[in-house]
Motif scaffolding. Sequence first.
Motif, PDB file in Angstrom:
ATOM      1  N   ALA A   1       0.814  -1.216   0.000  1.00  0.00           N
ATOM      2  CA  ALA A   1       0.000   0.000   0.000  1.00  0.00           C
ATOM      3  C   ALA A   1       0.844   1.262   0.000  1.00  0.00           C
ATOM      4  N   ALA A   2       1.961   1.253   0.709  1.00  0.00           N
ATOM      5  CA  ALA A   2       2.823   2.436   0.763  1.00  0.00           C
ATOM      6  C   ALA A   2       3.456   2.710  -0.601  1.00  0.00           C
ATOM      7  N   GLU A   3       3.884   1.644  -1.268  1.00  0.00           N
ATOM      8  CA  GLU A   3       4.464   1.818  -2.602  1.00  0.00           C
ATOM      9  C   GLU A   3       3.409   2.310  -3.587  1.00  0.00           C
ATOM     10  N   ALA A   4       2.195   1.802  -3.455  1.00  0.00           N
ATOM     11  CA  ALA A   4       1.106   2.265  -4.322  1.00  0.00           C
ATOM     12  C   ALA A   4       0.826   3.744  -4.087  1.00  0.00           C
ATOM     13  N   ALA A   5       0.861   4.160  -2.820  1.00  0.00           N
ATOM     14  CA  ALA A   5       0.657   5.579  -2.506  1.00  0.00           C
ATOM     15  C   ALA A   5       1.751   6.432  -3.128  1.00  0.00           C
ATOM     16  N   ASP A   6       2.983   5.966  -3.061  1.00  0.00           N
ATOM     17  CA  ASP A   6       4.092   6.708  -3.662  1.00  0.00           C
ATOM     18  C   ASP A   6       3.924   6.842  -5.176  1.00  0.00           C
ATOM     19  N   ILE A   7       3.422   5.783  -5.803  1.00  0.00           N
ATOM     20  CA  ILE A   7       3.172   5.835  -7.245  1.00  0.00           C
ATOM     21  C   ILE A   7       2.091   6.872  -7.548  1.00  0.00           C
ATOM     22  N   GLY A   8       1.052   6.897  -6.720  1.00  0.00           N
ATOM     23  CA  GLY A   8      -0.015   7.875  -6.909  1.00  0.00           C
ATOM     24  C   GLY A   8       0.492   9.305  -6.774  1.00  0.00           C
ATOM     25  N   ILE A   9       1.317   9.549  -5.763  1.00  0.00           N
ATOM     26  CA  ILE A   9       1.890  10.885  -5.573  1.00  0.00           C
ATOM     27  C   ILE A   9       2.757  11.257  -6.769  1.00  0.00           C
ATOM     28  N   ALA A  10       3.552  10.305  -7.240  1.00  0.00           N
ATOM     29  CA  ALA A  10       4.404  10.568  -8.404  1.00  0.00           C
ATOM     30  C   ALA A  10       3.557  10.896  -9.634  1.00  0.00           C
ATOM     31  N   LEU A  11       2.439  10.215  -9.767  1.00  0.00           N
ATOM     32  CA  LEU A  11       1.542  10.459 -10.896  1.00  0.00           C
ATOM     33  C   LEU A  11       1.047  11.899 -10.893  1.00  0.00           C
ATOM     34  N   VAL A  12       0.548  12.361  -9.758  1.00  0.00           N
ATOM     35  CA  VAL A  12      -0.010  13.713  -9.718  1.00  0.00           C
ATOM     36  C   VAL A  12       1.082  14.763  -9.842  1.00  0.00           C
TER      37      VAL A  12
ATOM     38  N   GLY B   1       3.655  14.512 -11.713  1.00  0.00           N
ATOM     39  CA  GLY B   1       3.918  14.593 -13.143  1.00  0.00           C
ATOM     40  C   GLY B   1       2.848  15.387 -13.877  1.00  0.00           C
ATOM     41  N   LEU B   2       1.588  15.223 -13.474  1.00  0.00           N
ATOM     42  CA  LEU B   2       0.492  15.906 -14.155  1.00  0.00           C
ATOM     43  C   LEU B   2       0.434  17.392 -13.821  1.00  0.00           C
ATOM     44  N   GLU B   3       1.080  17.789 -12.732  1.00  0.00           N
ATOM     45  CA  GLU B   3       1.052  19.206 -12.346  1.00  0.00           C
ATOM     46  C   GLU B   3       1.682  20.108 -13.397  1.00  0.00           C
ATOM     47  N   SER B   4       2.617  19.583 -14.157  1.00  0.00           N
ATOM     48  CA  SER B   4       3.312  20.399 -15.156  1.00  0.00           C
ATOM     49  C   SER B   4       2.847  20.123 -16.582  1.00  0.00           C
ATOM     50  N   VAL B   5       1.793  19.326 -16.719  1.00  0.00           N
ATOM     51  CA  VAL B   5       1.288  18.968 -18.042  1.00  0.00           C
ATOM     52  C   VAL B   5       0.041  19.797 -18.360  1.00  0.00           C
ATOM     53  N   PRO B   6      -0.004  20.484 -19.508  1.00  0.00           N
ATOM     54  CA  PRO B   6      -1.217  21.215 -19.880  1.00  0.00           C
ATOM     55  C   PRO B   6      -2.425  20.273 -19.919  1.00  0.00           C
ATOM     56  N   GLY B   7      -3.502  20.676 -19.271  1.00  0.00           N
ATOM     57  CA  GLY B   7      -4.692  19.833 -19.230  1.00  0.00           C
ATOM     58  C   GLY B   7      -4.546  18.639 -18.310  1.00  0.00           C
ATOM     59  N   GLY B   8      -3.634  18.734 -17.349  1.00  0.00           N
ATOM     60  CA  GLY B   8      -3.397  17.617 -16.436  1.00  0.00           C
ATOM     61  C   GLY B   8      -4.629  17.190 -15.672  1.00  0.00           C
TER      62      GLY B   8
END
Length: 208
Positions: free
Chosen positions: A163-174, A176-183
């Motif tokens: 679960a902790a690794e999954a949470a880290d993946i989720g944080i990494a996902l968002v 990445g989307l913070e700097s993408v137009p239309g994220g």
Amino acid sequence: MAPDRLTEVLDATYDCLTRYGVRRTTVDDIAGAMSVSRSAVYQYVRGKDDAFRRLAERLHDRALERARRAAAADAPPATRVRGVLEAKLALVLELAGDSPHTAELLDEKARLFGDICHRFTADLRALLIGVFTESGLRDPGTAAAGAVGEDASAVHAVHAVDAAEAADIGIALVLGLESVPGGEHLLPPAVDALVAGLLGGAAEQTDR
């Protein structure tokens, strides 16, 4: 302390931030934005730094409350995860859109705000761990304990990450989307794919 007056101080501080940035803003600027005296501002905050820290805490606390509601919702895992991540993404997009200066409140390396930003991310991570644990992924402690008494390959055959690794993946996902137009538009399908993959496809997809 009068909550309404403090709110006015923080609103004025935000207004000054959008125009001048943290470094150039003064207590006199905040007082001017409120049409009050400098001494009146000091009745509610200890100074400029205190005003900016309180402002950052207010914004992050609002986003965290939104994330907590999403995590506690009676909804499929993907919907809950998306809600938690949306709270972070919405905060970033709101601040990034108001002024080039307002994003300073998100700077994890900043002297004034770094600890607030780190605590916010840690709280989001804890919420995600809870959602993923309730959805069937092992929490870190259980996964480690299980690996001691069982064949490691058998433990990881059920789920590749805990679960902790999954949470880290989720944080990494968002992040990445913070700097993408239309994220914000990419987040729902990205979360659907992420959760389906992590939970072996058993999670229901969110509504588009």
